[in-house]
Design a protein around this motif. Structure first.
Motif, PDB file in Angstrom:
ATOM      1  N   HIS A  74     -62.433  55.450 114.264  1.00  0.00           N
ATOM      2  CA  HIS A  74     -61.728  54.724 115.321  1.00  0.00           C
ATOM      3  C   HIS A  74     -60.867  53.577 114.802  1.00  0.00           C
ATOM      4  CE1 HIS A  74     -64.788  51.555 114.924  1.00  0.00           C
ATOM      5  NE2 HIS A  74     -65.671  52.537 114.829  1.00  0.00           N
ATOM      6  N   ALA A  75     -61.082  53.170 113.569  1.00  0.00           N
ATOM      7  CA  ALA A  75     -60.270  52.083 113.010  1.00  0.00           C
ATOM      8  C   ALA A  75     -58.937  52.577 112.462  1.00  0.00           C
ATOM      9  CB  ALA A  75     -61.045  51.356 111.909  1.00  0.00           C
ATOM     10  N   THR A  76     -58.717  53.887 112.477  1.00  0.00           N
ATOM     11  CA  THR A  76     -57.461  54.446 111.965  1.00  0.00           C
ATOM     12  C   THR A  76     -56.573  54.894 113.122  1.00  0.00           C
ATOM     13  OG1 THR A  76     -58.280  56.729 111.809  1.00  0.00           O
ATOM     14  CG2 THR A  76     -58.663  55.279 109.918  1.00  0.00           C
ATOM     15  N   SER A  77     -55.287  54.980 112.846  1.00  0.00           N
ATOM     16  CA  SER A  77     -54.328  55.473 113.843  1.00  0.00           C
ATOM     17  C   SER A  77     -53.896  56.890 113.466  1.00  0.00           C
ATOM     18  CB  SER A  77     -53.097  54.558 113.887  1.00  0.00           C
ATOM     19  OG  SER A  77     -52.361  54.667 112.685  1.00  0.00           O
ATOM     20  N   PRO A  78     -53.383  57.660 114.432  1.00  0.00           N
ATOM     21  CA  PRO A  78     -52.941  59.030 114.124  1.00  0.00           C
ATOM     22  C   PRO A  78     -51.926  59.090 112.988  1.00  0.00           C
ATOM     23  CG  PRO A  78     -53.031  58.714 116.493  1.00  0.00           C
ATOM     24  CD  PRO A  78     -53.280  57.374 115.875  1.00  0.00           C
ATOM     25  N   GLN A  79     -51.017  58.114 112.936  1.00  0.00           N
ATOM     26  CA  GLN A  79     -49.967  58.135 111.929  1.00  0.00           C
ATOM     27  C   GLN A  79     -50.479  57.857 110.515  1.00  0.00           C
ATOM     28  OE1 GLN A  79     -46.678  58.962 112.060  1.00  0.00           O
ATOM     29  NE2 GLN A  79     -47.092  59.703 114.115  1.00  0.00           N
ATOM     30  N   GLU A  80     -51.705  57.381 110.406  1.00  0.00           N
ATOM     31  CA  GLU A  80     -52.286  57.149 109.083  1.00  0.00           C
ATOM     32  C   GLU A  80     -52.884  58.424 108.493  1.00  0.00           C
ATOM     33  OE1 GLU A  80     -54.264  53.029 108.539  1.00  0.00           O
ATOM     34  OE2 GLU A  80     -54.537  53.515 110.661  1.00  0.00           O
ATOM     35  N   TRP A  81     -52.912  59.479 109.270  1.00  0.00           N
ATOM     36  CA  TRP A  81     -53.494  60.747 108.825  1.00  0.00           C
ATOM     37  C   TRP A  81     -52.409  61.749 108.473  1.00  0.00           C
ATOM     38  CZ3 TRP A  81     -58.683  62.055 108.335  1.00  0.00           C
ATOM     39  CH2 TRP A  81     -59.595  61.086 108.775  1.00  0.00           C
ATOM     40  N   LEU A  82     -52.779  62.748 107.696  1.00  0.00           N
ATOM     41  CA  LEU A  82     -51.962  63.941 107.477  1.00  0.00           C
ATOM     42  C   LEU A  82     -52.834  65.151 107.775  1.00  0.00           C
ATOM     43  CD1 LEU A  82     -49.941  63.436 104.156  1.00  0.00           C
ATOM     44  CD2 LEU A  82     -49.026  63.541 106.483  1.00  0.00           C
ATOM     45  N   SER A  83     -52.258  66.121 108.459  1.00  0.00           N
ATOM     46  CA  SER A  83     -52.947  67.380 108.733  1.00  0.00           C
ATOM     47  C   SER A  83     -52.237  68.483 107.958  1.00  0.00           C
ATOM     48  CB  SER A  83     -52.894  67.671 110.236  1.00  0.00           C
ATOM     49  OG  SER A  83     -53.259  69.005 110.509  1.00  0.00           O
TER      50      SER A  83
END
Length: 210
Positions: free
Chosen positions: A146-155
């Motif tokens: 929950h401390a991360t945002s969607p844009q901090e991820w890569l799928s």
């Protein structure tokens, strides 16, 4: 996971046809639906939307899917370069798997290949309201971290359903050896296209050396 981390032998076409035939036999879905326009997950989503799928029928439907998954995961090997990439990223980034497969089938294959312990979270279909192309699995990851945002991820995935689910969750998507024309036709526009799994490293911030 399938054909991204693992060289899956799941016969998705046979799974889709058997599940569709089963649903038609109980008049959950109408005859004559175009199989070219659907994946197993979208067939199941259509069935769930009807309100006609009882718990008993649903359990039997998932048993069909699980049968194909378990058969297809027997002896499944890693994609070339996948182990080295995972080992390189482990401990530096959060690593998660989102799969439409049953968690049991996924864990069996991951444990057989001795990579399950590298992942912080594995989301199987039991944790989703709707399967990919719905974003539910990716939203579970975001809820967990929950401390991360969607844009901090890569799928990373090979199919349009991966891209659609990722995109709708706000997570940038990289297509790995995917059918880009098919993705575009389904409204999926990847951040990048890669042919070698290590190509993911070019899109990480901060950069991680290859």
């Amino acid at each position: 996971m399938d054909n991204t981390l693992l060289q899956s032998r799941i016969d998705f076409g046979a799974m889709k046809r058997e599940i569709y035939s089963y649903l038609c036999s109980y008049r959950i879905l109408p005859e004559g639906m175009s199989m070219n326009d659907h994946t197993t997950s979208t067939i199941i989503a259509e069935a769930m939307k009807t309100g006609l799928l009882t718990d008993e029928l649903g359990f039997k439907m998932w048993d069909i899917a699980k049968k194909h998954e378990v058969q297809g995961m027997i002896g499944a090997k890693l994609e070339e370069g996948a182990l080295e990439l995972i080992q390189q990223l482990h401990g530096q980034l959060h690593l998660a798997i989102v799969t439409n497969n049953a968690e049991e089938a996924a864990m069996t294959a991951l444990q057989e290949n001795r990579i399950a312990h590298y992942f912080d979270l594995i989301v199987g279909r039991e944790a989703m309201g709707f399967l990919k192309p719905a974003p539910d699995g990716y939203l579970e990851v975001l809820k967990y971290f929950h401390a991360t945002s969607p844009q901090e991820w890569l799928s990373v995935g090979d199919a349009w359903v991966d891209g659609k689910a990722s995109q709708d969750a706000g997570v940038p998507f990289i297509a790995y050896r995917g059918d880009i024309a098919r993705m575009h036709s389904m409204g999926v526009f990847p951040l990048a296209e890669i042919q070698n799994i290590h190509g993911v490293l070019d899109y990480l911030q901060p950069p991680i050396m290859k």
